[in-house]
Enzyme design. Sequence first.
Site, PDB file in Angstrom:
ATOM      1  N   GLU A  95       2.172  -0.423   6.472  1.00 32.52           N
ATOM      2  CA  GLU A  95       3.276   0.439   6.045  1.00 32.52           C
ATOM      3  C   GLU A  95       2.897   1.904   6.286  1.00 32.52           C
ATOM      4  OE1 GLU A  95       6.248   1.116   5.565  1.00 32.52           O
ATOM      5  OE2 GLU A  95       6.835   0.191   3.671  1.00 32.52           O
ATOM      6  N   ASP A  96       3.879   2.741   6.577  1.00 35.38           N
ATOM      7  CA  ASP A  96       3.559   4.159   6.763  1.00 35.38           C
ATOM      8  C   ASP A  96       3.367   4.876   5.434  1.00 35.38           C
ATOM      9  OD1 ASP A  96       6.297   3.588   6.478  1.00 35.38           O
ATOM     10  OD2 ASP A  96       6.895   5.539   7.224  1.00 35.38           O
ATOM     11  N   ASP A  99       6.067   5.119  -1.584  1.00 35.21           N
ATOM     12  CA  ASP A  99       6.678   6.196  -2.363  1.00 35.21           C
ATOM     13  C   ASP A  99       7.001   5.610  -3.746  1.00 35.21           C
ATOM     14  OD1 ASP A  99       8.683   8.083  -3.280  1.00 35.21           O
ATOM     15  OD2 ASP A  99       8.925   8.762  -1.232  1.00 35.21           O
ATOM     16  N   PHE A 148       8.550  15.817   0.569  1.00 33.60           N
ATOM     17  CA  PHE A 148       9.153  14.975   1.602  1.00 33.60           C
ATOM     18  C   PHE A 148       8.460  15.277   2.925  1.00 33.60           C
ATOM     19  CE2 PHE A 148      12.240  13.195   4.478  1.00 33.60           C
ATOM     20  CZ  PHE A 148      12.662  12.075   3.783  1.00 33.60           C
ATOM     21  N   ARG A 161      10.465  11.399  13.992  1.00 34.29           N
ATOM     22  CA  ARG A 161       9.482  10.307  13.975  1.00 34.29           C
ATOM     23  C   ARG A 161       8.440  10.468  15.082  1.00 34.29           C
ATOM     24  NH1 ARG A 161      11.430   6.035  10.652  1.00 34.29           N
ATOM     25  NH2 ARG A 161      13.683   5.791  10.609  1.00 34.29           N
TER      26      ARG A 161
END
Length: 173
Positions: A95-96, A99, A148, A161
Amino acid sequence: MIVGKPLLSEDEIQKRVRELAAQISADFEGHELIAVGILKGAFMFFADLVRHIKVPMTIDFIIASSYVKDSTTGEVKVYYDLREDIKDKNVLLVEDIVDTGVTLNYLRERFLEQSPRALKICALLDKRERRIVDVPIDYKGFEIPNEFVVGYGLDYDNQYRNLPYISIFKKSI
Ligand code: PRP
């Protein structure tokens, strides 16, 4: 809208990716892996990570999303599912960012229902301050502040991205 100051440079990311890959290679020595990238966000991290992992592996992907622009809907939708049978296999879920933890927790439970031999989780970024659901991260790249971020796979409204580094993103007023 502006992309603010870099949080993690390309060099810092690549160094940490190689360290994570070395740790995973050592832990899984003598075993085979199914590495699963969670798209879209993990595409760049996943590609860099797996090329440095030294154990035999097959590759699969799942496309899941819960965010619209910069807000989570709280509901995870799966748009494309695994093609590999993971029963009795060693699975590495990549997973990147974690959160709220909602996405990873949902996918972890979905995967565990399929009775893998082992299920390990690798996440490049951990934004702990935002966590709602506790989810174990076996291999973690960086803990980051509650900002963010975009780049290296992460987006705002599907943009940014492609940046090779990670930056804090601010909406202009
Ligand atoms: C992002 C990111 C994680 C998830 C993390 O995906 O790639 O999968 O949000 O947030 P959470 O811990 O609050 O669930 P997103 O839904 O934006 O889809 P994307 O991967 O296509 O960008």
